[in-house]
Design a protein around this motif. Structure first.
Motif, PDB file in Angstrom:
ATOM      1  N   ARG A  51     -11.070  -2.066   5.262  1.00 53.34           N
ATOM      2  CA  ARG A  51     -11.640  -2.614   3.279  1.00 53.34           C
ATOM      3  C   ARG A  51     -10.563  -2.571   3.009  1.00 53.34           C
ATOM      4  O   ARG A  51      -9.533  -1.786   2.740  1.00 53.34           O
ATOM      5  CB  ARG A  51     -12.874  -1.316   3.524  1.00 53.34           C
ATOM      6  CG  ARG A  51     -14.059  -1.413   4.046  1.00 53.34           C
ATOM      7  CD  ARG A  51     -15.419  -0.435   3.680  1.00 53.34           C
ATOM      8  NE  ARG A  51     -15.634  -0.542   4.393  1.00 53.34           N
ATOM      9  CZ  ARG A  51     -16.711   1.039   4.811  1.00 53.34           C
ATOM     10  NH1 ARG A  51     -16.029   2.254   4.058  1.00 53.34           N
ATOM     11  NH2 ARG A  51     -17.297   1.363   5.344  1.00 53.34           N
TER      12      ARG A  51
ATOM     13  N   SER B 295       0.524  -1.467  -0.011  1.00 52.65           N
ATOM     14  CA  SER B 295       0.321  -0.142   0.025  1.00 52.65           C
ATOM     15  C   SER B 295       0.423   1.311  -0.197  1.00 52.65           C
ATOM     16  O   SER B 295       1.904   0.979   1.211  1.00 52.65           O
ATOM     17  CB  SER B 295      -0.863  -0.055   1.238  1.00 52.65           C
ATOM     18  OG  SER B 295      -1.436   1.272   1.368  1.00 52.65           O
TER      19      SER B 295
ATOM     20  N   ARG C 288     -11.170   2.422   3.790  1.00 47.85           N
ATOM     21  CA  ARG C 288     -11.270   2.633   5.089  1.00 47.85           C
ATOM     22  C   ARG C 288     -12.172   1.871   6.124  1.00 47.85           C
ATOM     23  O   ARG C 288     -12.657   0.905   5.102  1.00 47.85           O
ATOM     24  CB  ARG C 288     -12.702   4.043   5.439  1.00 47.85           C
ATOM     25  CG  ARG C 288     -11.734   5.375   4.677  1.00 47.85           C
ATOM     26  CD  ARG C 288     -12.973   6.602   4.749  1.00 47.85           C
ATOM     27  NE  ARG C 288     -14.372   5.958   4.407  1.00 47.85           N
ATOM     28  CZ  ARG C 288     -15.039   6.537   3.949  1.00 47.85           C
ATOM     29  NH1 ARG C 288     -16.183   7.182   5.527  1.00 47.85           N
ATOM     30  NH2 ARG C 288     -16.592   5.884   3.419  1.00 47.85           N
TER      31      ARG C 288
ATOM     32  N   ASN D 241      -9.876   5.718 -10.106  1.00 50.70           N
ATOM     33  CA  ASN D 241      -9.707   4.819 -11.689  1.00 50.70           C
ATOM     34  C   ASN D 241      -9.272   5.277 -12.853  1.00 50.70           C
ATOM     35  O   ASN D 241     -10.586   6.642 -12.984  1.00 50.70           O
ATOM     36  CB  ASN D 241     -11.307   4.464 -11.383  1.00 50.70           C
ATOM     37  CG  ASN D 241     -10.933   3.419 -10.147  1.00 50.70           C
ATOM     38  OD1 ASN D 241     -10.308   2.994  -9.389  1.00 50.70           O
ATOM     39  ND2 ASN D 241     -12.426   3.192  -9.348  1.00 50.70           N
TER      40      ASN D 241
ATOM     41  N   LYS E 183      -5.691  -0.052   0.933  1.00 48.34           N
ATOM     42  CA  LYS E 183      -6.335  -0.262   1.414  1.00 48.34           C
ATOM     43  C   LYS E 183      -7.696   0.780   1.544  1.00 48.34           C
ATOM     44  O   LYS E 183      -7.554   2.210   1.107  1.00 48.34           O
ATOM     45  CB  LYS E 183      -5.880   0.336   2.967  1.00 48.34           C
ATOM     46  CG  LYS E 183      -4.483  -0.479   3.557  1.00 48.34           C
ATOM     47  CD  LYS E 183      -3.852   0.055   5.085  1.00 48.34           C
ATOM     48  CE  LYS E 183      -3.632   0.907   4.959  1.00 48.34           C
ATOM     49  NZ  LYS E 183      -2.850   1.642   5.583  1.00 48.34           N
TER      50      LYS E 183
ATOM     51  N   GLU F  68      -9.703  -2.325  -4.131  1.00 51.18           N
ATOM     52  CA  GLU F  68      -9.007  -2.439  -5.802  1.00 51.18           C
ATOM     53  C   GLU F  68      -8.205  -2.302  -6.382  1.00 51.18           C
ATOM     54  O   GLU F  68      -8.600  -0.522  -6.718  1.00 51.18           O
ATOM     55  CB  GLU F  68      -9.993  -3.305  -6.451  1.00 51.18           C
ATOM     56  CG  GLU F  68     -10.110  -4.624  -7.471  1.00 51.18           C
ATOM     57  CD  GLU F  68      -9.979  -5.997  -6.147  1.00 51.18           C
ATOM     58  OE1 GLU F  68      -9.269  -6.228  -6.881  1.00 51.18           O
ATOM     59  OE2 GLU F  68     -10.455  -5.639  -5.610  1.00 51.18           O
TER      60      GLU F  68
ATOM     61  N   LYS G 205     -18.011   5.824  -8.282  1.00 47.58           N
ATOM     62  CA  LYS G 205     -17.204   6.394  -7.603  1.00 47.58           C
ATOM     63  C   LYS G 205     -16.250   6.009  -8.676  1.00 47.58           C
ATOM     64  O   LYS G 205     -15.626   5.254  -8.977  1.00 47.58           O
ATOM     65  CB  LYS G 205     -17.351   5.183  -6.327  1.00 47.58           C
ATOM     66  CG  LYS G 205     -15.534   5.992  -5.338  1.00 47.58           C
ATOM     67  CD  LYS G 205     -16.086   5.414  -4.450  1.00 47.58           C
ATOM     68  CE  LYS G 205     -14.887   5.216  -3.194  1.00 47.58           C
ATOM     69  NZ  LYS G 205     -15.023   4.980  -1.489  1.00 47.58           N
TER      70      LYS G 205
ATOM     71  N   GLN H 176      -0.668  -2.512  -6.454  1.00 49.49           N
ATOM     72  CA  GLN H 176      -0.807  -2.559  -5.516  1.00 49.49           C
ATOM     73  C   GLN H 176      -1.832  -3.727  -4.492  1.00 49.49           C
ATOM     74  O   GLN H 176      -3.152  -3.917  -5.134  1.00 49.49           O
ATOM     75  CB  GLN H 176      -1.193  -0.827  -4.141  1.00 49.49           C
ATOM     76  CG  GLN H 176      -1.211   0.248  -4.096  1.00 49.49           C
ATOM     77  CD  GLN H 176      -2.222   1.348  -3.267  1.00 49.49           C
ATOM     78  OE1 GLN H 176      -1.387   1.617  -2.726  1.00 49.49           O
ATOM     79  NE2 GLN H 176      -2.912   1.488  -3.776  1.00 49.49           N
TER      80      GLN H 176
HETATM   81  C1  BT5 Z   1     -11.653   4.952  -0.096  1.00 50.26           C
HETATM   82  O1  BT5 Z   1     -12.425   3.746   1.180  1.00 50.26           O
HETATM   83  O2  BT5 Z   1     -12.131   5.267  -1.075  1.00 50.26           O
HETATM   84  C2  BT5 Z   1     -10.878   4.999   0.136  1.00 50.26           C
HETATM   85  C3  BT5 Z   1      -9.567   4.437  -0.858  1.00 50.26           C
HETATM   86  C4  BT5 Z   1      -7.956   4.971  -1.033  1.00 50.26           C
HETATM   87  C5  BT5 Z   1      -7.112   4.524  -2.085  1.00 50.26           C
HETATM   88  C6  BT5 Z   1      -6.238   5.026  -1.820  1.00 50.26           C
HETATM   89  S1  BT5 Z   1      -4.775   4.086  -3.497  1.00 50.26           S
HETATM   90  C7  BT5 Z   1      -3.159   4.747  -2.270  1.00 50.26           C
HETATM   91  C8  BT5 Z   1      -3.802   4.644  -1.438  1.00 50.26           C
HETATM   92  N1  BT5 Z   1      -2.728   3.527  -0.549  1.00 50.26           N
HETATM   93  C9  BT5 Z   1      -3.717   2.916  -0.016  1.00 50.26           C
HETATM   94  O3  BT5 Z   1      -3.676   1.182   0.710  1.00 50.26           O
HETATM   95  N2  BT5 Z   1      -5.345   3.246  -0.076  1.00 50.26           N
HETATM   96  C10 BT5 Z   1      -5.390   4.487  -0.553  1.00 50.26           C
HETATM   97  P1  BT5 Z   1     -13.725   3.507   1.630  1.00 50.26           P
HETATM   98  O4  BT5 Z   1     -14.904   4.295   1.239  1.00 50.26           O
HETATM   99  O5  BT5 Z   1     -13.844   2.733   2.457  1.00 50.26           O
HETATM  100  O6  BT5 Z   1     -14.166   2.562   0.380  1.00 50.26           O
HETATM  101  C11 BT5 Z   1     -13.402   1.293  -0.544  1.00 50.26           C
HETATM  102  C12 BT5 Z   1     -14.496  -0.019  -1.191  1.00 50.26           C
HETATM  103  O7  BT5 Z   1     -14.793   0.603  -2.296  1.00 50.26           O
HETATM  104  C13 BT5 Z   1     -14.690  -1.086  -0.843  1.00 50.26           C
HETATM  105  O8  BT5 Z   1     -15.275  -1.964  -0.118  1.00 50.26           O
HETATM  106  C14 BT5 Z   1     -15.276  -1.489  -1.933  1.00 50.26           C
HETATM  107  O9  BT5 Z   1     -16.152  -1.559  -2.161  1.00 50.26           O
HETATM  108  C15 BT5 Z   1     -15.392   0.334  -2.813  1.00 50.26           C
HETATM  109  N3  BT5 Z   1     -14.337  -0.524  -3.422  1.00 50.26           N
HETATM  110  C16 BT5 Z   1     -12.745  -1.199  -3.108  1.00 50.26           C
HETATM  111  N4  BT5 Z   1     -11.525  -0.561  -5.275  1.00 50.26           N
HETATM  112  C17 BT5 Z   1     -12.483   0.421  -5.257  1.00 50.26           C
HETATM  113  C18 BT5 Z   1     -12.059   1.133  -6.649  1.00 50.26           C
HETATM  114  N5  BT5 Z   1     -11.079   0.162  -6.947  1.00 50.26           N
HETATM  115  N6  BT5 Z   1     -13.166   1.086  -7.500  1.00 50.26           N
HETATM  116  C19 BT5 Z   1     -14.175   2.059  -6.320  1.00 50.26           C
HETATM  117  N7  BT5 Z   1     -14.731   1.120  -5.193  1.00 50.26           N
HETATM  118  C20 BT5 Z   1     -13.802   0.683  -5.419  1.00 50.26           C
END
Ligand code: BT5
Length: 255
Positions: A54, A21, A51, A141, A49, A57, A116, A45
C-alpha cells in the motif's frame, strides 16, 4: 546527534530532502553495514510505503517520515516485538508534545480520536537463526491538513495539528520521538519484552474489546486478551476457544 543525550538510536542521522522511501534508503544503508541506531529522515517521500504494497501519503514540509536501523541479537521470530518499541515511542512523543490522548491499534496504527495519525512499517533481513538488521519505519502526520489526505483512505485519518487545533513544531516532535525510541530500546535490551508489553497494553485501543481481524480470506472474531511473545494478538473466541493471529487488519466491533 542533534545535541541529544542518545545512547544508540539517532547517534547517526541522515537527513534528506526527498526520497522514494526512507525505509528503502535505510535498508540499503544497513546492507552496506550502517551501525545500529542509524536514522534516515526525509522531508518528502515520493514512494512512501504502507504494508502489503500500500501507499503512504507523504507530502513535503508537514510530516515526519523516518526509519531506524536496529541490530538486536534475537531470533527472527521475536522481531515483531520491536514494532511495539516504535508504537509506544510514538504514543509517548504525542503525550509529551500535545494534550491529545493517543491509543495503539494492533498491530501498527496510532490513533487520536479514533483516527489514524501514525503508521509503522517494520522490515527485516535475517537468516534462520539470526536477525541481521531491522528497519523500523515511522510515519507521523504532524501538520498535514484535511485537503492533503487522499479521498479513498481505508480508515479515517487525521494529523496532530488538526486534532490539537494548532501547528506542531516538527523538529521538537522528532527530538522527543528519538529520545523515547532510544529509552524504550535501551529498556528492551536491558529488561526484555515484558515492560514493553505492559506499556503497549496500557495504551491499547483493542485490549478487552471485540474485534474482527481480516487477513486475506481469513476472518477471526474475538475478544482481545493480550499480545504474545511473537507480537501476535491473542483472542478469546466463541465457545471459549483461544486463537492467535500474527498478521491482519483489525476492526473494532460495536459492543
Ligand atoms: C502503515 O501501513 O500504516 C505503515 C505506514 C508506514 C509509513 C512510514 S513513513 C517512513 C517509512 N518509510 C516508508 O516508506 N514507510 C514508512 P498500512 O497499515 O498498510 O496503511 C496504509 C493505508 O493507510 C493506505 O492504504 C491508506 O488507506 C492509508 N494512508 C495512506 N497514507 C496515510 C497517511 N498519511 N495517514 C493516514 N492514513 C494513510
Amino acid at each position: 546527534s542533534a545535541g541529544l543525550p542518545l545512547q544508540r538510536i539517532g547517534t547517526r542521522i541522515t537527513c534528506l530532502q526527498e526520497v522514494d522511501s526512507t525505509n528503502l534508503v535505510a535498508y540499503r544503508l544497513a546492507e552496506q553495514g550502517a551501525v545500529e541506531g542509524t536514522i534516515v529522515i526525509a522531508d518528502h517521500q515520493t514512494g512512501g510505503k504502507g504494508r502489503l504494497g500500500r501507499r503512504w501519503e507523504s507530502p513535503a514540509g508537514v510530516n515526519l517520515y523516518c526509519s531506524v536501523i536496529l541490530r538486536p541479537q534475537i531470533l527472527p521470530l521475536y522481531a515483531p516485538q520491536l514494532t511495539f518499541v516504535s508504537s509506544v515511542a510514538v504514543v509517548d512523543a504525542i503525550l509529551r508534545t500535545t494534550n491529545l490522548q493517543p491509543v495503539i491499534k494492533w498491530p501498527n496504527d496510532v490513533l487520536v480520536n479514533g483516527q489514524k495519525v501514525a503508521g509503522l512499517l517494520n522490515e527485516m533481513s535475517a537468516e534462520t537463526e539470526r536477525v541481521d538488521f531491522l528497519v523500523l519505519g515511522i510515519g507521523v502526520n504532524i501538520n498535514m491538513n484535511r485537503e492533503q489526505f487522499p479521498v479513498d483512505l481505508r480508515h479515517p485519518a487525521t494529523s496532530l495539528a488538526i486534532e490539537a487545533g494548532r501547528k506542531i513544531d516538527r523538529l521538537q516532535f522528532a527530538r522527543v520521538l528519538l529520545e523515547s525510541l532510544d529509552a524504550l530500546y535501551a529498556a528492551y535490551l536491558a529488561e526484555g519484552y515484558e515492560p514493553l508489553r505492559r506499556r503497549w497494553l496500557a495504551h491499547s485501543a483493542v485490549m478487552g474489546r471485540t474485534v474482527r481481524v481480516t487477513s486475506g480470506e481469513n476472518v477471526v472474531v474475538g475478544v482481545v486478551e493480550g499480545i504474545d511473545e511473537h507480537g501476535g494478538l491473542v483472542l478469546s473466541c466463541a465457545g471459549g476457544r483461544h486463537e492467535r493471529v500474527l498478521a491482519g487488519d483489525v476492526a473494532i466491533c460495536n459492543e
